[in-house]
Design a protein around this motif. Structure first.
Motif, mmCIF file in Angstrom:
data_model
loop_
_atom_site.group_PDB
_atom_site.id
_atom_site.type_symbol
_atom_site.label_atom_id
_atom_site.label_comp_id
_atom_site.label_asym_id
_atom_site.label_seq_id
_atom_site.Cartn_x
_atom_site.Cartn_y
_atom_site.Cartn_z
ATOM 1 N N ASP A 1 30.645 31.045 37.455
ATOM 2 C CA ASP A 1 29.767 32.185 37.753
ATOM 3 C C ASP A 1 30.455 33.219 38.651
ATOM 4 N N GLU A 2 30.828 32.785 39.847
ATOM 5 C CA GLU A 2 31.481 33.691 40.791
ATOM 6 C C GLU A 2 32.570 32.934 41.538
ATOM 7 N N LEU A 3 33.533 33.706 42.031
ATOM 8 C CA LEU A 3 34.630 33.130 42.810
ATOM 9 C C LEU A 3 35.109 34.188 43.790
ATOM 10 N N GLU A 4 35.326 33.796 45.033
ATOM 11 C CA GLU A 4 35.909 34.696 46.025
ATOM 12 C C GLU A 4 37.313 34.214 46.362
ATOM 13 N N LEU A 5 38.276 35.106 46.225
ATOM 14 C CA LEU A 5 39.659 34.785 46.554
ATOM 15 C C LEU A 5 39.888 34.926 48.059
ATOM 16 N N PRO A 6 40.959 34.341 48.594
ATOM 17 C CA PRO A 6 41.200 34.407 50.043
ATOM 18 C C PRO A 6 41.329 35.821 50.601
ATOM 19 N N THR A 7 41.564 36.799 49.747
ATOM 20 C CA THR A 7 41.670 38.187 50.188
ATOM 21 C C THR A 7 40.313 38.868 50.344
ATOM 22 N N GLY A 8 39.240 38.201 49.959
ATOM 23 C CA GLY A 8 37.922 38.819 49.969
ATOM 24 C C GLY A 8 37.554 39.452 48.644
ATOM 25 N N VAL A 9 38.475 39.513 47.701
ATOM 26 C CA VAL A 9 38.178 40.015 46.360
ATOM 27 C C VAL A 9 37.271 39.008 45.652
ATOM 28 N N ARG A 10 36.221 39.518 45.009
ATOM 29 C CA ARG A 10 35.243 38.651 44.364
ATOM 30 C C ARG A 10 35.274 38.834 42.854
ATOM 31 N N LEU A 11 35.145 37.735 42.145
ATOM 32 C CA LEU A 11 35.092 37.749 40.692
ATOM 33 C C LEU A 11 33.695 37.337 40.258
ATOM 34 N N ARG A 12 33.140 38.087 39.313
ATOM 35 C CA ARG A 12 31.788 37.791 38.827
ATOM 36 C C ARG A 12 31.784 37.802 37.306
ATOM 37 N N HIS A 13 31.354 36.703 36.716
ATOM 38 C CA HIS A 13 31.258 36.631 35.265
ATOM 39 C C HIS A 13 30.043 37.420 34.804
ATOM 40 N N VAL A 14 30.251 38.308 33.805
ATOM 41 C CA VAL A 14 29.137 39.095 33.266
ATOM 42 C C VAL A 14 28.975 38.916 31.767
ATOM 43 N N GLY A 15 29.984 38.370 31.083
ATOM 44 C CA GLY A 15 29.890 38.181 29.645
ATOM 45 C C GLY A 15 29.743 39.501 28.905
ATOM 46 N N GLY A 16 28.937 39.494 27.856
ATOM 47 C CA GLY A 16 28.743 40.696 27.058
ATOM 48 C C GLY A 16 29.317 40.543 25.667
ATOM 49 N N ARG A 17 29.105 41.562 24.831
ATOM 50 C CA ARG A 17 29.504 41.474 23.436
ATOM 51 C C ARG A 17 31.003 41.679 23.229
ATOM 52 N N HIS A 18 31.663 42.326 24.163
ATOM 53 C CA HIS A 18 33.091 42.568 23.975
ATOM 54 C C HIS A 18 33.887 41.273 24.057
ATOM 55 N N ALA A 19 33.546 40.430 25.027
ATOM 56 C CA ALA A 19 34.219 39.130 25.188
ATOM 57 C C ALA A 19 33.324 38.230 26.021
ATOM 58 N N PRO A 20 33.169 36.975 25.621
ATOM 59 C CA PRO A 20 32.246 36.096 26.347
ATOM 60 C C PRO A 20 32.701 35.781 27.765
ATOM 61 N N ASP A 21 33.999 35.933 28.041
ATOM 62 C CA ASP A 21 34.506 35.629 29.373
ATOM 63 C C ASP A 21 34.633 36.860 30.260
ATOM 64 N N SER A 22 34.073 37.998 29.860
ATOM 65 C CA SER A 22 34.249 39.228 30.638
ATOM 66 C C SER A 22 33.841 39.030 32.091
ATOM 67 N N THR A 23 34.719 39.512 32.960
ATOM 68 C CA THR A 23 34.597 39.341 34.399
ATOM 69 C C THR A 23 34.785 40.692 35.071
ATOM 70 N N VAL A 24 33.942 41.003 36.069
ATOM 71 C CA VAL A 24 34.169 42.186 36.879
ATOM 72 C C VAL A 24 34.777 41.743 38.201
ATOM 73 N N VAL A 25 35.592 42.627 38.769
ATOM 74 C CA VAL A 25 36.312 42.343 40.011
ATOM 75 C C VAL A 25 35.766 43.275 41.087
ATOM 76 N N LEU A 26 35.237 42.682 42.139
ATOM 77 C CA LEU A 26 34.603 43.438 43.218
ATOM 78 C C LEU A 26 35.537 43.500 44.414
ATOM 79 N N VAL A 27 35.736 44.704 44.932
ATOM 80 C CA VAL A 27 36.587 44.902 46.117
ATOM 81 C C VAL A 27 35.698 45.512 47.194
ATOM 82 N N PRO A 28 34.978 44.686 47.943
ATOM 83 C CA PRO A 28 33.991 45.217 48.902
ATOM 84 C C PRO A 28 34.604 46.130 49.954
#
Length: 209
Positions: free
Chosen positions: A122-149
């Motif tokens: 579902d989600e993962l936070e890297l040691p740098t504070g960058v966050r990964l969030r799975h969103v899926g969608g029709r383009h690719a089932p593994d589509s992920t957005v990368v959040l840089v707070p």
């Protein structure tokens, strides 16, 4: 592609469409005095986002679990210009994708498709504070957005794009509802892989207009 870096280490978002492309990016990082990335994040498993991975030594490759099996299947294929031609003859709808792959690759020496070495659900936070969030969608089932707070930036990859050409049906278009769900006052910039960055206000106008 994007690089997020600070004293905690660098996060590379997508690998480039070929080893040659990746080497160009690495050269630009060296010229700019930026460190080699420690993590490589796949926004999804499509070739133009992952085929450069074998030219990024020493990185931990992070991707959504739904992309692991497709990439292992891709890794087992006998990639070459001849193989690409054979596949297009057998299935002409692959033409746009496979011709683009042929143009991207000047050599197949030491080429390998690399699945992620670390997966998440579902989600993962890297040691740098960058966050990964799975969103899926029709383009690719593994589509992920990368959040840089820290920078108020959201990297969208291709998550709202239509399916690839060989899978596209009549009426398939951008999934603006998906983008609408992602809009957040905490993020002022929205960056997809194949378009200019948009401010929050521009993104809102695009999906609501």
């Amino acid at each position: 592609m994007a690089l997020i870096t600070d004293e905690r280490g660098g996060v590379l978002v997508d690998a480039g469409h070929s080893p040659g492309h990746a080497r160009e990016i690495r050269g630009a990082l060296v010229a700019a005095g930026l460190p080699e990335p420690r993590w490589l994040v796949y926004t999804h498993h499509h070739w133009d986002h992952v085929w450069g991975a074998c030219a990024w030594p020493g990185v931990e490759i992070v991707g959504h679990v739904a992309g692991e099996a497709p990439l292992r299947a891709e890794a087992a294929r006998p990639w070459s210009h001849r193989y690409l031609r054979e596949q297009v003859r057998a299935e002409p709808r692959l033409g746009p994708s496979f011709r683009a792959r042929a143009l991207a690759m000047d050599s197949w020496d030491d080429f390998a498709v690399l699945p992620p070495t670390r997966t998440f659900t579902d989600e993962l936070e890297l040691p740098t504070g960058v966050r990964l969030r799975h969103v899926g969608g029709r383009h690719a089932p593994d589509s992920t957005v990368v959040l840089v707070p820290d920078s108020a930036v959201m990297l969208l990859g291709d998550c709202f794009y239509p399916p690839p050409v060989h899978l596209r049906q009549d009426g398939d278009g951008p999934d603006l509802a998906l983008v609408h769900r992602l809009l957040d006052d905490g993020y002022q910039w929205y960056v997809s892989s194949h378009a200019d960055p948009m401010t929050l206000d521009e993104a809102r106008a695009a999906v609501e207009g």
